[in-house]
Enzyme design. Structure first.
Site, mmCIF file in Angstrom:
data_model
loop_
_atom_site.group_PDB
_atom_site.id
_atom_site.type_symbol
_atom_site.label_atom_id
_atom_site.label_comp_id
_atom_site.label_asym_id
_atom_site.label_seq_id
_atom_site.Cartn_x
_atom_site.Cartn_y
_atom_site.Cartn_z
ATOM 1 N N LYS A 282 0.849 -1.199 0.000
ATOM 2 C CA LYS A 282 0.000 0.000 0.000
ATOM 3 C C LYS A 282 0.884 1.249 0.000
ATOM 4 O O LYS A 282 2.093 1.154 0.241
ATOM 5 C CB LYS A 282 -0.922 -0.020 1.220
ATOM 6 N N TYR B 43 17.192 29.327 9.295
ATOM 7 C CA TYR B 43 16.014 30.063 9.762
ATOM 8 C C TYR B 43 15.921 30.026 11.282
ATOM 9 O O TYR B 43 16.098 28.974 11.894
ATOM 10 C CB TYR B 43 14.737 29.449 9.182
HETATM 11 C C1 LIG Z 1 -0.520 -1.707 6.712
HETATM 12 C C2 LIG Z 1 -1.081 -2.950 7.206
HETATM 13 C C3 LIG Z 1 -0.247 -4.025 7.531
HETATM 14 C C4 LIG Z 1 1.259 -3.931 7.513
HETATM 15 O O1 LIG Z 1 1.686 -3.376 8.738
HETATM 16 P P1 LIG Z 1 3.251 -3.216 9.083
HETATM 17 O O2 LIG Z 1 3.239 -2.692 10.465
HETATM 18 O O3 LIG Z 1 3.786 -2.239 8.103
HETATM 19 O O4 LIG Z 1 3.846 -4.564 8.929
HETATM 20 C C5 LIG Z 1 -0.830 -5.206 7.903
HETATM 21 N N1 LIG Z 1 -2.173 -5.324 7.978
HETATM 22 C C6 LIG Z 1 -3.008 -4.308 7.687
HETATM 23 C C7 LIG Z 1 -4.468 -4.503 7.799
HETATM 24 C C8 LIG Z 1 -2.489 -3.097 7.302
HETATM 25 O O5 LIG Z 1 -3.312 -2.084 7.005
#
Ligand SMILES: *Cc1c(COP(=O)(O)O)cnc(C)c1O
Length: 386
Positions: free
Chosen positions: A39, A266
């Site tokens: 994702k 800054y």
């Molecule tokens: C993003 C996600 C994961 C992966 O989680 P990590 O902590 O990056 O391993 C697993 N399950 C779901 C439902 C997620 O949304």
């Protein structure tokens, strides 16, 4: 010549980390299959690049957007693809069906939409139960209605239905109590559903795979560990056997020699206590480097660790070269990645490596290690021809 900043992605490291996730998950007993969680554009690493690198090893890919799932299919990915939030409207279901996508179902509305769509074949379902995270998922009282829908859809048999939940504290020190509590709640929710015992189960994210491999069950869902980030504040990625995938690198663009008492950047938040050589790096918050990283955040110049000075600007940041006399304009800089764990930078900035990777800005070109090598050998042979 383009601005000297790029993110270089090590696809061999990505494969290494994926295979490590699956090996760790196998410690739980069963040989779990692993969804490669890609994702958010593969946590900023590039969806198609990541999928191509894992194409022949991954058991499946999990992401959020239907469009991204379709792009994976068009790129030739044949493995199961799971939509982690399922679909959003009835109209989405045509694409799910056409591209054979698996869907998370986290609420009764989605089951109603599925029935409305009257698909010729019900997509494979991950039925998400809310075991205590209180974000997505069905609660116990909704399960009878869900089972009625599932029966009407005829999707409960044939491996088309997997039960799923998500842990809230697998990454926390002392998270074990919460895991146990969620597992109990998950089991209790299924008390009145005897057939559920035969269904495959998916529970574990990266943190759970690494710390609680007994939760691996049938499908695991590694995300951050694929990209070489540690899910734990108290354990670094290298000690977990993970290799960094993304290296954000740049160069020193300018040099300032300042006297004691002079300030940098800054707000003048850094005041030199001694004569100081200040290196200006071509990387700022518009590239995705966190503006919240305070002066003193570690950074690597010429292969050696030093620290940032003062505030991060939009396009630049400053670092201390006083003790690196050989470093100067053109010296290579690693913001994070190879030799500079992203987790350390994230901790200094009060965030997690997930956010650093995902926030990499579009203006930063991303190339794989292989592409970099090809281009430099091409450049080398062109030079040789001159
Ligand atoms: C993003 C996600 C994961 C992966 O989680 P990590 O902590 O990056 O391993 C697993 N399950 C779901 C439902 C997620 O949304």
């Amino acid at each position: 010549m383009p601005r000297p900043i790029e993110a270089v992605v090590d696809l061999a490291a990505l494969r290494h980390n994926y295979l490590l996730a699956r090996r760790r998950a196998a410690r739980g007993g069963t040989a779990a299959r692993a969804w490669a969680v890609v994702k958010a554009n593969a946590y900023g690493h590039g969806l198609l690049r990541a999928a191509a690198a894992l194409g022949d090893v991954a058991d499946g890919f999990a992401l959020l957007d239907i469009d991204e799932a379709v792009r994976l299919r068009q790129a030739g990915i044949r493995q199961p693809i799971l939509l982690l939030e399922g679909f959003f409207t009835v109209a989405d279901l045509a694409a799910c069906s056409e591209h054979e996508l698996s869907v998370v179902i986290h609420c009764l509305d989605q089951l109603q939409m599925l029935r409305q769509a009257r698909l010729p074949r019900c997509p494979p379902i991950h039925l998400k139960l809310n075991s205590g995270m209180n974000r997505l998922g069905l609660v116990a009282g909704q399960l009878p209605a869900a089972r009625e829908h599932l029966a009407a859809l005829a999707c409960s048999g044939g491996g088309g239905l997997t039960l799923m939940t998500h842990f809230a504290e697998a990454d926390a020190d002392g998270g074990e109590a919460c895991i146990r509590w969620q597992l109990e709640r998950f089991a209790r929710m299924l008390d009145d559903w005897p057939q559920a015992a035969a269904l495959p189960v998916s529970l574990a994210n990266s943190a759970a795979i690494l710390r609680y491999p007994a939760t691996a069950r049938d499908w695991v869902r590694p995300g951050i560990m694929l990209y070489g980030g540690s899910p734990f504040a108290s354990e670094d990625a290298a000690s977990l056997g993970l290799r960094p995938v993304m290296t954000l690198r740049s160069t020193i663009l300018a040099l300032q020699e300042i006297a004691a008492g002079e300030r940098v950047g800054y707000g003048g938040t850094f005041v030199a206590a001694r004569p100081t050589r200040v290196g200006i790096v071509a990387c700022g918050y518009a590239d995705g480097y966190p503006r919240h990283a305070p002066g003193g955040t570690p950074i690597v110049v010429d292969g050696q660790r030093t620290r940032t000075l003062g505030r991060v600007s939009m396009d630049m940041l400053a670092c201390d070269l006083t003790d690196l006399p050989a470093a100067g304009v053109g010296s290579p800089v690693v913001l994070w990645g190879e030799g500079m764990p992203a987790d350390e930078v994230a901790t200094a900035a009060g965030t997690i490596s997930y956010e650093l990777f995902c926030a990499l800005a579009r203006r930063v070109p991303v190339r794989s290690v292989g592409e970099v090598a090809q281009e430099s050998s091409r450049a080398g042979s062109e030079e040789g021809n001159e």
